[in-house]
Enzyme design. Structure first.
Site, PDB file in Angstrom:
ATOM      1  N   GLU A  17      46.775  42.945  44.946  1.00 42.51           N
ATOM      2  CA  GLU A  17      45.692  43.910  44.769  1.00 42.51           C
ATOM      3  C   GLU A  17      45.474  44.747  46.026  1.00 42.51           C
ATOM      4  OE1 GLU A  17      42.386  41.488  43.376  1.00 42.51           O
ATOM      5  OE2 GLU A  17      43.121  41.655  41.318  1.00 42.51           O
ATOM      6  N   ASP A  44      43.230  35.204  35.433  1.00 39.19           N
ATOM      7  CA  ASP A  44      42.181  35.436  36.423  1.00 39.19           C
ATOM      8  C   ASP A  44      40.819  34.903  35.970  1.00 39.19           C
ATOM      9  OD1 ASP A  44      40.788  36.305  38.571  1.00 39.19           O
ATOM     10  OD2 ASP A  44      40.921  38.443  38.125  1.00 39.19           O
ATOM     11  N   GLU A  99      32.008  35.570  37.359  1.00 39.00           N
ATOM     12  CA  GLU A  99      32.504  36.942  37.203  1.00 39.00           C
ATOM     13  C   GLU A  99      32.799  37.286  35.741  1.00 39.00           C
ATOM     14  OE1 GLU A  99      36.033  37.651  39.468  1.00 39.00           O
ATOM     15  OE2 GLU A  99      36.324  39.665  38.644  1.00 39.00           O
TER      16      GLU A  99
HETATM   17  C1  BDP Z   1      39.477  38.855  40.751  1.00 38.09           C
HETATM   18  C2  BDP Z   1      38.324  39.660  41.220  1.00 38.09           C
HETATM   19  C3  BDP Z   1      38.583  40.375  42.526  1.00 38.09           C
HETATM   20  C4  BDP Z   1      39.145  39.375  43.528  1.00 38.09           C
HETATM   21  C5  BDP Z   1      40.384  38.740  42.965  1.00 38.09           C
HETATM   22  C6  BDP Z   1      40.973  37.640  43.848  1.00 38.09           C
HETATM   23  O1  BDP Z   1      38.000  40.607  40.231  1.00 38.09           O
HETATM   24  O2  BDP Z   1      37.385  40.924  42.948  1.00 38.09           O
HETATM   25  O3  BDP Z   1      39.420  40.000  44.733  1.00 38.09           O
HETATM   26  O4  BDP Z   1      40.090  38.113  41.753  1.00 38.09           O
HETATM   27  O5  BDP Z   1      40.843  36.499  43.473  1.00 38.09           O
HETATM   28  O6  BDP Z   1      38.952  37.901  39.865  1.00 38.09           O
HETATM   29  O7  BDP Z   1      41.566  37.926  44.877  1.00 38.09           O
END
Ligand code: BDP
Length: 721
Positions: free
Chosen positions: A309, A383, A411
């Site tokens: 990401e 996730d 989340e």
């Molecule tokens: C996702 C989230 C994001 C996190 C990412 C992570 O949306 O904000 O940075 O995981 O775990 O669930 O790195």
């Protein structure tokens, strides 16, 4: 001062004490007066004369806690001493060898307690005798003390003394996704509790109360900063701030860890590269580690999100995850530190199913990591969805210790407005059979190190803590913090038992409270699954903020859209991950592949995770897939209605403030459940072309309106998204 002013100050002081009393700030450590005579008598007797045979700072914490517990629960002030030998009612000792009790407690048993275990026992089988909490270390004694207090607080019939307990996993760590500006990524309980600006000079009482709460459930580590890391935290002024926190936490058995931004040598070190094979970069990290350990000798280590990401990492230099992790591991190894390297990696440039990408990147690296590296794996391959099958990396890297990362913050499970007890999710993950190396090996045995003989064992929970008065935004969010700690300590616990403990400690024990609260808790996660993502659906929430439904999300990176995951069209719905599709199933043991690969034998809860099926596919229930989907969404709404009805029974039995807090949030949750159900069913109906079953609550609203809803200020959003 004028009289009226004094009176009004007094009144507001009184009111504010009252607010504190039941605002939820005290969490599960309320120590309210025991009404039942026999328990009251027991507590009064054992807390009367207490000897703490230990001189560490932790002994001070123990005596304070006992004083609070004794006063609150039995109304007495214990007499404390530190000289063993004298007859006392409670002896807490870190010198168990010195005990001469003439019963079956042997030096061997003491050895088995290890560095954190404890034993609670009477020095004789007669209950009038001294009660002993014995451990090898101050931390063990502290855990034993909290366990004893919990036994009394929960007043479970058996009270189960003696008890001997050793944690299943050695590093039980909270991961804070807290930024240095005090925003919290995916945080729904206000701002970060770390007041970086006022540290190190100002120690907020919250830090102490935070440490207490964590110690009470056995959490022994905390990563203070977000995985989307800011290199600044590794500069000297911030290391001083971190030290101040480490000093507060140390007597509570808690170590601090930080996230390391891979490009830190460039951002704060003035270097031109962060290539892990560059000797100057390596030296920079070695020096940085020395600097940290000089200030914080028991610093735990580093957590890293790399090449995921948008975060920098070794791939930027054509190096592997192992090369990146090993460089950091070598830097912290001389000081006893570890590196927790995350496996949450995926790229939209790869044509592979996102669910497969972590295994594709990490499996080939098995055996290449240093001994002090642990690969931190989320519970499922996508996730933190309301439900996912376990991550196929568990069992697939025998040479490497793997950590389990759970998300405590909700989340994807209703964020700050929903009641969703995550005990069932934690238990479901820990107890999943991996079939590797043995048929009966569970995820728990992979991460505790027993399956493949690893000494390093780690479990991480992404924190739901913020500076809201009640810490977690929704009071029931506290149950998830609590459950994480309890499962981390003892991964074979039953989620019902954890829920019962939390309920008794948080709301009290009488049946008229216990039963309704438990009922509300136990069904809550399944309710969320039903009204958000039933039958294996996943990742169909609103874009960016992840608040509310968004099955229509399309455009931009495919792997951040919903249509990528549900694949609904006129032929059916679901993601084919069998050999005719992405074949993600092949990453699991063959036994699992066989079972889940056939829609007839795949559990309904994972059906659309692994299969694309026609709308008229006949389910076991005799319903078509479309009907089943409708019934699940409707059931979820019905479950929230039942939670509300159950909660209403508690009016008058629970203090007004907490009752009303939950009452209001449940009403919001019902609106949200309907919103999910209506918009998802209206959306999917476009493809199924089939009518809604007549016996569900009518599907209402206008799909276009649902699609147009915007939430630019939903909490927890990453500013750059
Ligand atoms: C996702 C989230 C994001 C996190 C990412 C992570 O949306 O904000 O940075 O995981 O775990 O669930 O790195």
């Amino acid at each position: 001062m004028n009289r009226y002013l004094i009176i009004s100050i007094l009144i507001s002081l009184l009111l504010s004490t009252n607010v504190n009393a039941e605002s939820g700030y005290d969490l599960w450590l309320r120590y309210t007066n025991i009404q039942e005579k026999s328990y009251h008598k027991f507590a009064s007797r054992i807390f009367a004369e207490v000897c703490i045979d230990d001189t560490s700072a932790t002994a001070g914490v123990i005596s304070k806690e006992i004083a609070m517990g004794a006063k609150g629960m039995a109304g007495i002030d214990p007499v404390f001493s530190s000289a063993p030998g004298r007859k006392v009612s409670l002896l807490i000792t870190t010198n168990p060898e010195s005990l001469d009790m003439g019963h079956d407690f042997t030096t061997e048993d003491i050895g088995e307690l290890g560095p954190e275990g404890f034993e609670i026992m009477f020095d004789d089988n007669k209950p009038e005798k001294t009660l002993i909490v014995a451990a090898n270390t101050p931390a063990g004694a502290l855990y034993g003390t909290f366990t004893l207090l919990r036994k009394i607080q929960t007043r479970t019939k058996e009270m189960r003394i003696p008890e001997s307990s050793v944690p299943s996993i050695s590093r039980r760590i909270l991961n804070h996704w807290d930024n240095l500006d005090r925003t919290v990524e995916r945080g729904y309980a206000g701002f970060s509790i770390w007041d970086w600006h006022r540290l190190p000079g100002y120690i907020d009482q919250r830090y102490i109360d935070y440490a207490r709460a964590n110690a009470s459930i056995g959490i022994n580590g905390t990563v203070l900063t977000n995985v989307n890391a800011n290199a600044l935290v590794l500069t000297a002024p911030y290391i001083e701030k971190v030290k101040a926190l480490a000093d507060v936490f140390r007597p509570y058995g808690i170590r601090v860890y930080l996230t390391a931004r891979f490009s830190a040598p460039m951002e704060i070190g003035g270097m031109e590269t962060a290539d892990p094979l560059n000797p100057e970069v390596q030296q920079w990290w070695d020096k940085k580690a020395r600097e940290i350990y000089q200030v914080i000798p028991d610093f735990g280590g580093l957590l890293v999100k790399a090449n995921s990401e948008g975060q920098p990492g070794p791939h930027n230099y054509g190096r592997s995850h192992a090369e990146g992790a090993n460089m950091l591991a070598d830097a912290v190894a001389p000081h006893g530190g570890i590196v927790m390297w995350r496996a949450f990696v995926y790229s939209h440039e790869s044509p592979e199913d996102r669910a497969k990408q972590a295994n594709l990147e990490f499996e080939p690296l098995d055996g290449e990591f240093r001994d002090n590296v642990v690969i931190q794996v989320k519970n499922g391959p996508i996730d933190f969805q309301p439900r996912e099958p376990f991550h196929p990396l568990f069992g697939a890297m025998p040479e490497t210790p793997l950590a389990l990362e759970l998300q405590i913050t909700q989340e994807y499970l209703g964020q700050g407005t929903s009641l969703a007890y995550l005990g069932p999710l934690f238990q479901e993950t820990l107890r999943s059979y991996t079939y590797r190396p043995e048929t009966h090996t569970t995820v728990a045995e992979i991460i505790d190190g027993t399956a493949y003989n690893h000494d390093l064992s780690v479990i991480a929970g992404v924190s739901n803590i913020g500076n809201d008065m009640n810490w977690t935004g929704h009071i029931f969010g506290q149950a998830n913090w609590y459950a994480f700690g309890r499962f981390a300590w003892h991964h074979r616990l039953m989620q019902e038992k954890v829920a019962e403990e939390w309920t008794r400690m948080t709301f009290g024990s009488p049946d008229e409270i216990l039963e309704p609260v438990m009922y509300t808790l136990l069904d809550s996660r399944e309710a969320v699954v039903n009204y958000m993502t039933p039958l294996g659906l996943h990742h169909i929430m609103g874009r960016g903020h992840h608040y509310g439904p968004g099955p229509w999300v399309t455009g931009g990176r495919a792997d951040w859209t919903s249509v990528y995951y549900h694949r609904a069209d006129s032929s059916g719905i679901g993601f084919d991950r069998t050999s005719s599709g992405s074949n993600a199933l092949a990453q699991y043991a063959p036994e699992i592949g066989e079972k889940w690969g056939n829609p007839e034998t795949c559990p309904d809860k994972y059906l659309l995770w692994f299969h694309h099926l026609p709308w008229d596919y006949e389910m076991d229930s005799g319903n078509t897939l479309w009907e089943e989907l409708c019934y699940h969404y409707d059931k979820g709404v019905g479950q929230v209605k039942e939670m509300i009805a159950t909660w209403e029974q508690l009016e008058g039995d629970i203090d007004r403030q907490r009752y009303h807090h939950v009452e209001q949030l449940l009403a919001v949750q019902l609106q949200e459940a309907r919103w999910w159900k209506n918009s998802c069913l209206l959306y999917f109906q476009q493809f199924s072309g089939m009518p809604f079953p007549a016996d569900i609550e009518p599907v209402e609203g206008d799909l276009e309106e649902y699609r147009e809803m915007k939430f630019p200020y939903a909490p927890g959003i990453r500013p750059s998204w």
